[in-house]
Design a protein around this motif. Structure first.
Motif, PDB file in Angstrom:
ATOM      1  N   PHE A  52       1.039  -1.226  -0.024  1.00  0.00           N
ATOM      2  CA  PHE A  52       0.051   0.156   0.027  1.00  0.00           C
ATOM      3  C   PHE A  52       0.964   1.371  -0.153  1.00  0.00           C
ATOM      4  CE2 PHE A  52      -2.473  -3.237   1.861  1.00  0.00           C
ATOM      5  CZ  PHE A  52      -3.869  -2.989   1.330  1.00  0.00           C
ATOM      6  N   SER A  53       0.495   2.332  -0.667  1.00  0.00           N
ATOM      7  CA  SER A  53       1.025   3.544  -0.233  1.00  0.00           C
ATOM      8  C   SER A  53       0.058   4.623   0.018  1.00  0.00           C
ATOM      9  CB  SER A  53       1.799   4.112  -1.915  1.00  0.00           C
ATOM     10  OG  SER A  53       0.649   4.199  -2.876  1.00  0.00           O
ATOM     11  N   TYR A  54       0.590   5.343   1.198  1.00  0.00           N
ATOM     12  CA  TYR A  54      -0.215   6.346   1.868  1.00  0.00           C
ATOM     13  C   TYR A  54       0.252   7.699   1.354  1.00  0.00           C
ATOM     14  CZ  TYR A  54      -0.870   2.089   4.687  1.00  0.00           C
ATOM     15  OH  TYR A  54      -1.366   0.915   4.864  1.00  0.00           O
ATOM     16  N   TRP A  55      -0.755   8.626   0.950  1.00  0.00           N
ATOM     17  CA  TRP A  55      -0.507   9.789   0.232  1.00  0.00           C
ATOM     18  C   TRP A  55      -0.896  10.892   1.075  1.00  0.00           C
ATOM     19  CZ3 TRP A  55       1.288  10.187  -5.090  1.00  0.00           C
ATOM     20  CH2 TRP A  55       1.726   8.938  -5.642  1.00  0.00           C
ATOM     21  N   ARG A  56      -0.504  12.095   1.343  1.00  0.00           N
ATOM     22  CA  ARG A  56      -0.895  13.348   1.731  1.00  0.00           C
ATOM     23  C   ARG A  56      -0.420  14.350   0.656  1.00  0.00           C
ATOM     24  NH1 ARG A  56       0.851  16.026   6.469  1.00  0.00           N
ATOM     25  NH2 ARG A  56       2.965  16.185   5.689  1.00  0.00           N
ATOM     26  N   VAL A  57      -1.607  15.049   0.134  1.00  0.00           N
ATOM     27  CA  VAL A  57      -1.703  15.948  -0.776  1.00  0.00           C
ATOM     28  C   VAL A  57      -2.329  17.261  -0.421  1.00  0.00           C
ATOM     29  CG1 VAL A  57      -1.513  13.935  -2.562  1.00  0.00           C
ATOM     30  CG2 VAL A  57      -3.628  14.949  -1.985  1.00  0.00           C
ATOM     31  N   THR A  58      -2.188  17.983  -1.168  1.00  0.00           N
ATOM     32  CA  THR A  58      -3.040  19.367  -1.217  1.00  0.00           C
ATOM     33  C   THR A  58      -3.721  19.493  -2.386  1.00  0.00           C
ATOM     34  OG1 THR A  58      -1.285  20.670   0.182  1.00  0.00           O
ATOM     35  CG2 THR A  58      -2.921  21.816  -0.803  1.00  0.00           C
ATOM     36  N   THR A  59      -5.167  19.602  -2.225  1.00  0.00           N
ATOM     37  CA  THR A  59      -6.133  19.786  -3.246  1.00  0.00           C
ATOM     38  C   THR A  59      -6.714  21.288  -3.406  1.00  0.00           C
ATOM     39  OG1 THR A  59      -8.044  19.149  -2.037  1.00  0.00           O
ATOM     40  CG2 THR A  59      -6.644  17.333  -3.062  1.00  0.00           C
ATOM     41  N   GLU A  60      -7.522  21.510  -4.215  1.00  0.00           N
ATOM     42  CA  GLU A  60      -8.141  22.590  -4.433  1.00  0.00           C
ATOM     43  C   GLU A  60      -9.083  22.878  -3.136  1.00  0.00           C
ATOM     44  OE1 GLU A  60     -10.517  21.571  -7.730  1.00  0.00           O
ATOM     45  OE2 GLU A  60      -9.334  22.924  -8.991  1.00  0.00           O
ATOM     46  N   GLU A  61      -9.328  21.734  -2.235  1.00  0.00           N
ATOM     47  CA  GLU A  61     -10.452  21.875  -1.295  1.00  0.00           C
ATOM     48  C   GLU A  61      -9.622  21.794   0.144  1.00  0.00           C
ATOM     49  OE1 GLU A  61     -11.177  19.764  -3.661  1.00  0.00           O
ATOM     50  OE2 GLU A  61     -12.744  21.155  -4.451  1.00  0.00           O
ATOM     51  N   GLY A  62      -8.074  21.587   0.107  1.00  0.00           N
ATOM     52  CA  GLY A  62      -7.272  21.545   1.127  1.00  0.00           C
ATOM     53  C   GLY A  62      -6.593  20.282   1.363  1.00  0.00           C
ATOM     54  N   GLU A  63      -6.061  20.069   2.507  1.00  0.00           N
ATOM     55  CA  GLU A  63      -5.017  18.960   2.667  1.00  0.00           C
ATOM     56  C   GLU A  63      -5.876  17.475   2.728  1.00  0.00           C
ATOM     57  OE1 GLU A  63      -1.692  17.421   5.795  1.00  0.00           O
ATOM     58  OE2 GLU A  63      -1.434  19.292   5.108  1.00  0.00           O
ATOM     59  N   VAL A  64      -5.494  16.554   1.850  1.00  0.00           N
ATOM     60  CA  VAL A  64      -6.320  15.291   1.943  1.00  0.00           C
ATOM     61  C   VAL A  64      -5.195  14.083   2.168  1.00  0.00           C
ATOM     62  CG1 VAL A  64      -7.687  13.823   0.635  1.00  0.00           C
ATOM     63  CG2 VAL A  64      -8.021  16.351   0.632  1.00  0.00           C
ATOM     64  N   SER A  65      -5.590  12.866   2.866  1.00  0.00           N
ATOM     65  CA  SER A  65      -5.018  11.798   2.788  1.00  0.00           C
ATOM     66  C   SER A  65      -5.600  10.737   2.260  1.00  0.00           C
ATOM     67  CB  SER A  65      -4.512  11.450   4.503  1.00  0.00           C
ATOM     68  OG  SER A  65      -3.598  12.551   4.742  1.00  0.00           O
ATOM     69  N   PHE A  66      -5.022   9.867   1.304  1.00  0.00           N
ATOM     70  CA  PHE A  66      -5.617   8.691   0.972  1.00  0.00           C
ATOM     71  C   PHE A  66      -4.626   7.648   0.825  1.00  0.00           C
ATOM     72  CE2 PHE A  66      -4.535  11.548  -2.410  1.00  0.00           C
ATOM     73  CZ  PHE A  66      -4.084  10.717  -3.369  1.00  0.00           C
ATOM     74  N   THR A  67      -5.143   6.387   0.371  1.00  0.00           N
ATOM     75  CA  THR A  67      -4.302   5.059   0.470  1.00  0.00           C
ATOM     76  C   THR A  67      -4.612   4.539  -0.909  1.00  0.00           C
ATOM     77  OG1 THR A  67      -4.465   4.690   2.742  1.00  0.00           O
ATOM     78  CG2 THR A  67      -3.802   2.688   1.115  1.00  0.00           C
ATOM     79  N   LEU A  68      -3.462   4.003  -1.716  1.00  0.00           N
ATOM     80  CA  LEU A  68      -3.557   3.275  -2.908  1.00  0.00           C
ATOM     81  C   LEU A  68      -2.962   1.870  -2.603  1.00  0.00           C
ATOM     82  CD1 LEU A  68      -2.003   5.878  -5.380  1.00  0.00           C
ATOM     83  CD2 LEU A  68      -4.375   5.636  -4.636  1.00  0.00           C
ATOM     84  N   HIS A  69      -3.840   1.018  -3.210  1.00  0.00           N
ATOM     85  CA  HIS A  69      -3.490  -0.528  -3.122  1.00  0.00           C
ATOM     86  C   HIS A  69      -2.685  -0.980  -4.547  1.00  0.00           C
ATOM     87  CE1 HIS A  69      -4.137  -4.884  -3.428  1.00  0.00           C
ATOM     88  NE2 HIS A  69      -3.223  -4.901  -2.349  1.00  0.00           N
ATOM     89  N   ASP A  70      -1.530  -1.497  -4.498  1.00  0.00           N
ATOM     90  CA  ASP A  70      -0.873  -1.715  -5.867  1.00  0.00           C
ATOM     91  C   ASP A  70      -0.908  -0.542  -6.450  1.00  0.00           C
ATOM     92  OD1 ASP A  70       0.426  -2.858  -7.948  1.00  0.00           O
ATOM     93  OD2 ASP A  70      -1.542  -4.243  -8.561  1.00  0.00           O
TER      94      ASP A  70
END
Length: 173
Positions: free
Chosen positions: A112-130
């Motif tokens: 899994f990869s765990y992402w922290r990003v900034t979007t137009e709506e603010g900071e978001v965290s999400f997880t990708l599998h494979d």
């Protein structure tokens, strides 16, 4: 059991017939927070599905009913004149994908990869599998990320990201 028996059997010939929806044979309306389509005398709730979601956002739109059966296909939403705005709004709502402006960090653990990003709506965290399969190239420089919950995130141009962000995603492209 009786409902299943009453359900009409569809043959391959039935399935292969394409009904093209045009302003002459169909109209769309938005009522009580739902999209409806009127084809002839039949009016039913409509669900829009892009047949080519990354290449052709406003063309070849499949219109489905509540039973997930295809009512017909809209060749191009622009053909519907004033109704095109209604169709575009519904498609944008269904295919909503926050635009990633900056990648703050990416960590990998156990596939899994765990992402922290900034979007137009603010900071978001999400997880990708494979991760390599969850990042879709949707054009020369456009990238779509699909997280484990089925959410989409978009990077319209990898080249337009700041250098640190580009370096973080470069590994996966």
């Amino acid at each position: 059991m009786k409902d299943a028996m009453e359900h009409k059997e569809r043959t391959l010939a039935d399935l292969s017939v394409t009904v093209w929806l045009t302003p002459e044979n169909a109209s769309f309306s938005f009522e009580d927070h739902f999209l409806y389509v009127q084809v002839g005398e039949t009016r039913e709730r409509a669900f829009l599905c892009r047949q080519f979601p990354f290449e052709l956002q406003w063309e070849f739109i499949s219109v489905l009913n509540a039973e997930n059966e295809e009512i017909g296909i809209v060749r191009d939403v622009a053909l519907f004149g004033d109704g095109a705005a209604l169709l575009r709004e519904e498609l944008e709502r269904r295919y909503y994908a926050p635009v990633i402006k900056k990648i703050i960090g990416v960590k990998e653990r156990y596939g899994f990869s765990y992402w922290r990003v900034t979007t137009e709506e603010g900071e978001v965290s999400f997880t990708l599998h494979d991760t390599y399969r969850s990042i879709i190239h949707a054009g020369e420089d456009r990238v779509i990320l699909l997280d484990v919950n089925g959410n989409r995130f978009e990077i319209p141009s990898v080249a337009a990201l700041d250098k640190k962000s580009a370096k973080k995603i470069e590994l996966y492209l």
